[in-house]
Design a protein around this motif. Sequence first.
Motif, PDB file in Angstrom:
ATOM      1  N   TYR A 243      -9.278 -44.452 -13.207  1.00 16.27           N
ATOM      2  CA  TYR A 243     -10.138 -44.826 -11.439  1.00 16.27           C
ATOM      3  C   TYR A 243     -10.795 -43.852 -10.311  1.00 16.27           C
ATOM      4  O   TYR A 243      -9.822 -43.538 -10.080  1.00 16.27           O
ATOM      5  CB  TYR A 243      -9.680 -46.524 -11.499  1.00 16.27           C
ATOM      6  N   GLY A 244     -11.548 -44.327 -10.242  1.00 19.05           N
ATOM      7  CA  GLY A 244     -12.418 -43.411  -9.384  1.00 19.05           C
ATOM      8  C   GLY A 244     -13.076 -44.400  -7.989  1.00 19.05           C
ATOM      9  O   GLY A 244     -12.909 -45.538  -8.068  1.00 19.05           O
ATOM     10  N   ILE A 245     -12.034 -44.115  -6.526  1.00 20.28           N
ATOM     11  CA  ILE A 245     -12.489 -44.076  -5.605  1.00 20.28           C
ATOM     12  C   ILE A 245     -12.947 -43.379  -4.747  1.00 20.28           C
ATOM     13  O   ILE A 245     -12.060 -42.410  -4.138  1.00 20.28           O
ATOM     14  CB  ILE A 245     -11.063 -45.322  -4.948  1.00 20.28           C
ATOM     15  N   ILE A 246     -14.381 -43.637  -4.674  1.00 21.35           N
ATOM     16  CA  ILE A 246     -15.116 -42.631  -3.558  1.00 21.35           C
ATOM     17  C   ILE A 246     -15.709 -43.338  -3.018  1.00 21.35           C
ATOM     18  O   ILE A 246     -16.167 -44.468  -2.286  1.00 21.35           O
ATOM     19  CB  ILE A 246     -16.359 -42.719  -4.605  1.00 21.35           C
ATOM     20  N   GLY A 247     -16.514 -42.840  -1.583  1.00 22.96           N
ATOM     21  CA  GLY A 247     -16.742 -42.647  -0.432  1.00 22.96           C
ATOM     22  C   GLY A 247     -16.364 -41.846   0.533  1.00 22.96           C
ATOM     23  O   GLY A 247     -15.810 -40.781   0.451  1.00 22.96           O
ATOM     24  N   MET A 248     -17.803 -42.412   1.546  1.00 21.39           N
ATOM     25  CA  MET A 248     -17.742 -41.367   2.783  1.00 21.39           C
ATOM     26  C   MET A 248     -16.399 -41.178   3.508  1.00 21.39           C
ATOM     27  O   MET A 248     -15.818 -41.962   3.063  1.00 21.39           O
ATOM     28  CB  MET A 248     -19.012 -41.483   3.138  1.00 21.39           C
ATOM     29  N   SER A 249     -16.269 -39.933   4.607  1.00 20.48           N
ATOM     30  CA  SER A 249     -15.361 -40.664   5.302  1.00 20.48           C
ATOM     31  C   SER A 249     -15.433 -41.514   6.698  1.00 20.48           C
ATOM     32  O   SER A 249     -16.320 -41.109   6.774  1.00 20.48           O
ATOM     33  CB  SER A 249     -15.499 -38.347   6.447  1.00 20.48           C
ATOM     34  N   GLY A 250     -14.410 -41.994   6.738  1.00 21.81           N
ATOM     35  CA  GLY A 250     -14.320 -42.883   7.447  1.00 21.81           C
ATOM     36  C   GLY A 250     -14.310 -44.149   6.633  1.00 21.81           C
ATOM     37  O   GLY A 250     -13.913 -45.524   6.875  1.00 21.81           O
ATOM     38  N   ALA A 251     -14.438 -44.343   5.150  1.00 21.30           N
ATOM     39  CA  ALA A 251     -14.937 -45.846   4.848  1.00 21.30           C
ATOM     40  C   ALA A 251     -13.473 -46.750   4.124  1.00 21.30           C
ATOM     41  O   ALA A 251     -13.898 -47.356   3.527  1.00 21.30           O
ATOM     42  CB  ALA A 251     -15.925 -45.331   3.475  1.00 21.30           C
ATOM     43  N   GLY A 252     -12.172 -45.736   4.534  1.00 26.95           N
ATOM     44  CA  GLY A 252     -11.344 -46.439   3.952  1.00 26.95           C
ATOM     45  C   GLY A 252      -9.929 -45.973   2.597  1.00 26.95           C
ATOM     46  O   GLY A 252      -9.293 -46.960   2.234  1.00 26.95           O
ATOM     47  N   LYS A 253     -11.122 -44.946   2.457  1.00 27.70           N
ATOM     48  CA  LYS A 253     -10.082 -44.084   0.590  1.00 27.70           C
ATOM     49  C   LYS A 253      -8.808 -44.308   0.802  1.00 27.70           C
ATOM     50  O   LYS A 253      -7.473 -44.621   0.267  1.00 27.70           O
ATOM     51  CB  LYS A 253     -10.345 -43.198   0.598  1.00 27.70           C
ATOM     52  N   SER A 254      -8.366 -43.369   2.463  1.00 27.25           N
ATOM     53  CA  SER A 254      -6.651 -42.978   2.409  1.00 27.25           C
ATOM     54  C   SER A 254      -5.791 -44.650   2.752  1.00 27.25           C
ATOM     55  O   SER A 254      -4.666 -44.151   2.359  1.00 27.25           O
ATOM     56  CB  SER A 254      -6.739 -41.914   3.323  1.00 27.25           C
ATOM     57  N   THR A 255      -6.492 -45.330   3.648  1.00 27.46           N
ATOM     58  CA  THR A 255      -5.626 -46.661   3.914  1.00 27.46           C
ATOM     59  C   THR A 255      -5.862 -46.701   2.413  1.00 27.46           C
ATOM     60  O   THR A 255      -4.501 -48.142   2.140  1.00 27.46           O
ATOM     61  CB  THR A 255      -6.637 -47.292   4.553  1.00 27.46           C
ATOM     62  N   LEU A 256      -6.749 -47.423   1.693  1.00 29.31           N
ATOM     63  CA  LEU A 256      -6.442 -48.045  -0.005  1.00 29.31           C
ATOM     64  C   LEU A 256      -5.391 -47.635  -0.322  1.00 29.31           C
ATOM     65  O   LEU A 256      -4.428 -48.147  -0.857  1.00 29.31           O
ATOM     66  CB  LEU A 256      -7.727 -47.812  -0.319  1.00 29.31           C
ATOM     67  N   VAL A 257      -5.041 -46.439  -0.349  1.00 30.58           N
ATOM     68  CA  VAL A 257      -3.890 -45.819  -1.126  1.00 30.58           C
ATOM     69  C   VAL A 257      -2.526 -46.222  -1.051  1.00 30.58           C
ATOM     70  O   VAL A 257      -2.043 -45.919  -1.668  1.00 30.58           O
ATOM     71  CB  VAL A 257      -4.040 -43.837  -1.685  1.00 30.58           C
ATOM     72  N   ARG A 258      -2.705 -45.570   0.158  1.00 28.39           N
ATOM     73  CA  ARG A 258      -2.147 -45.724   0.812  1.00 28.39           C
ATOM     74  C   ARG A 258      -0.876 -47.839   1.070  1.00 28.39           C
ATOM     75  O   ARG A 258      -0.213 -47.906   0.425  1.00 28.39           O
ATOM     76  CB  ARG A 258      -1.888 -45.971   2.308  1.00 28.39           C
ATOM     77  N   CYS A 259      -1.646 -48.446   1.017  1.00 31.97           N
ATOM     78  CA  CYS A 259      -1.614 -49.803   1.491  1.00 31.97           C
ATOM     79  C   CYS A 259      -1.393 -50.122  -0.945  1.00 31.97           C
ATOM     80  O   CYS A 259      -0.360 -51.026  -0.904  1.00 31.97           O
ATOM     81  CB  CYS A 259      -2.863 -50.256   0.590  1.00 31.97           C
ATOM     82  N   ILE A 260      -1.838 -49.559  -1.539  1.00 33.74           N
ATOM     83  CA  ILE A 260      -1.630 -49.228  -3.056  1.00 33.74           C
ATOM     84  C   ILE A 260      -0.230 -49.571  -3.276  1.00 33.74           C
ATOM     85  O   ILE A 260       0.372 -49.975  -3.921  1.00 33.74           O
ATOM     86  CB  ILE A 260      -2.343 -48.557  -4.053  1.00 33.74           C
ATOM     87  N   ASN A 261       0.530 -48.177  -2.511  1.00 39.68           N
ATOM     88  CA  ASN A 261       2.147 -47.989  -2.496  1.00 39.68           C
ATOM     89  C   ASN A 261       2.764 -48.244  -1.715  1.00 39.68           C
ATOM     90  O   ASN A 261       4.000 -48.393  -2.035  1.00 39.68           O
ATOM     91  CB  ASN A 261       2.555 -46.724  -3.000  1.00 39.68           C
ATOM     92  N   MET A 262       2.185 -49.154  -0.877  1.00 39.64           N
ATOM     93  CA  MET A 262       2.925 -50.122   0.270  1.00 39.64           C
ATOM     94  C   MET A 262       3.788 -49.429   1.112  1.00 39.64           C
ATOM     95  O   MET A 262       4.035 -49.575   2.073  1.00 39.64           O
ATOM     96  CB  MET A 262       4.212 -51.150   0.219  1.00 39.64           C
ATOM     97  N   LEU A 263       2.748 -47.147   1.483  1.00 38.99           N
ATOM     98  CA  LEU A 263       3.445 -47.309   2.165  1.00 38.99           C
ATOM     99  C   LEU A 263       2.379 -47.669   4.082  1.00 38.99           C
ATOM    100  O   LEU A 263       2.937 -47.641   5.085  1.00 38.99           O
ATOM    101  CB  LEU A 263       2.936 -45.365   2.002  1.00 38.99           C
ATOM    102  N   GLU A 264       1.594 -48.093   3.590  1.00 41.73           N
ATOM    103  CA  GLU A 264       0.749 -49.192   4.668  1.00 41.73           C
ATOM    104  C   GLU A 264       0.796 -50.351   4.116  1.00 41.73           C
ATOM    105  O   GLU A 264       0.629 -51.041   2.874  1.00 41.73           O
ATOM    106  CB  GLU A 264      -0.893 -48.707   4.715  1.00 41.73           C
ATOM    107  N   ARG A 265       1.650 -51.700   4.909  1.00 37.64           N
ATOM    108  CA  ARG A 265       1.270 -53.035   4.242  1.00 37.64           C
ATOM    109  C   ARG A 265      -0.298 -53.686   4.509  1.00 37.64           C
ATOM    110  O   ARG A 265       0.010 -53.563   6.338  1.00 37.64           O
ATOM    111  CB  ARG A 265       2.641 -53.687   5.305  1.00 37.64           C
ATOM    112  N   PRO A 266      -1.025 -54.571   4.413  1.00 42.47           N
ATOM    113  CA  PRO A 266      -2.050 -54.754   4.293  1.00 42.47           C
ATOM    114  C   PRO A 266      -1.824 -55.907   5.401  1.00 42.47           C
ATOM    115  O   PRO A 266      -0.653 -56.778   5.287  1.00 42.47           O
ATOM    116  CB  PRO A 266      -2.172 -55.476   2.825  1.00 42.47           C
ATOM    117  N   THR A 267      -2.692 -56.253   6.159  1.00 46.27           N
ATOM    118  CA  THR A 267      -2.876 -57.532   7.209  1.00 46.27           C
ATOM    119  C   THR A 267      -2.819 -58.546   6.168  1.00 46.27           C
ATOM    120  O   THR A 267      -2.544 -59.303   6.705  1.00 46.27           O
ATOM    121  CB  THR A 267      -3.964 -57.490   8.428  1.00 46.27           C
ATOM    122  N   GLU A 268      -3.857 -58.813   5.393  1.00 48.80           N
ATOM    123  CA  GLU A 268      -3.886 -59.605   4.664  1.00 48.80           C
ATOM    124  C   GLU A 268      -4.107 -59.752   2.837  1.00 48.80           C
ATOM    125  O   GLU A 268      -4.017 -57.702   2.597  1.00 48.80           O
ATOM    126  CB  GLU A 268      -5.266 -60.310   4.996  1.00 48.80           C
ATOM    127  N   GLY A 269      -3.794 -60.089   2.205  1.00 47.72           N
ATOM    128  CA  GLY A 269      -3.931 -60.311   0.560  1.00 47.72           C
ATOM    129  C   GLY A 269      -2.903 -59.270   0.019  1.00 47.72           C
ATOM    130  O   GLY A 269      -1.754 -59.320   0.870  1.00 47.72           O
TER     131      GLY A 269
END
Length: 341
Positions: free
Chosen positions: A34-60
């Motif tokens: 599964y590809g998740i693509i976007g330009m710089s600043g799109a939120g990709k790195s934050t998304l991947v860190r939320c998937i393994n809970m290195l970042e706790r999501p604010t909601e959801g």
Amino acid sequence: MIELKNLTKTFTTADGPVDALKHVNLTINGGDIYGIIGMSGAGKSTLVRCINMLERPTEGSVLLDGRNLGAMNEKQLREVRHRITMIFQGFNLLMQRTCLKNVTLPLRISGMKKAEAEKRGMELLNMVGLPDKANAYPAQLSGGQQQRVAIARALATDPQVLLCDEATSALDPKTTHAILELIRDINRKLGITVIVITHQMSVVQEICNRVAILEHGEVVEEGEVSEVFSNPRADATRNLVYPEMADSAISDKHGQRVRIIFNGAIAAKDPLLARMAIKCGIAASIIGASTRSVGDKAYGYMLLEIPGGPNELATAVNFLRETPNVSVQVEVDYAAKEVDA
């Protein structure tokens, strides 16, 4: 299966709150690449860190096979992270350890005996094509070889999910292709779900079966790679899939322009414009064009200028839409109204 439900992440900065992710909803099936693509600043790195809970999501929430990772304590999360491993752009190998010791490190930390860990480590180095580099140090390897060692280390704990965070961005095209082939082979042989975070559409088109386009923290388009490539709907998607198209912006608002998008090798090779000129008497001008391959099919676009008035435009559009595996988008507002009438 991984499910992202209403995933939102807000960071507090000196200039106020910043929404890195906004209500992201995705379902990634087991065995997907599964590809998740976007330009710089799109939120990709934050998304991947939320998937393994290195970042706790604010909601959801993030669900792995129905289990809510956000509801787990740290001990439970550590166990889950053995099942969700990552490879990175910078490889993240320990330079003072040999390749074999890098690969066996997760096993030794988990309590596996040295002999057993080394046996498993050699199996993994063999899987990634580097059995002869067991006693070499990372500094002695090329970038592609270092990434292979990182992949072997990521596989050491028999993960269910492999997260690839810009894993080929630092590699040349030939090495990138080899690493992507390795990842695809691992996916086929082991059934591991792979999530590819990238800004490179070429990476997505080579190995992914589904893709989500991220822009300003939101998913603007999602679906099968073949469908997204053949008929990009969001502006962000069109700019990523066909960046040349952005350079062919409409400057003459009185022109009649249509974009035809080919979906499949037969359509891409069909001499459409020659047939249209012969059958309809309409000689279109090519303003911009690009084609590319996805799997065993060819995809691409042409931006055409149609001579004449609304009747000629309608004739051309109707002719083009009769062709299998071709979609047509009218570029001019007034012309679109005439054609749709």
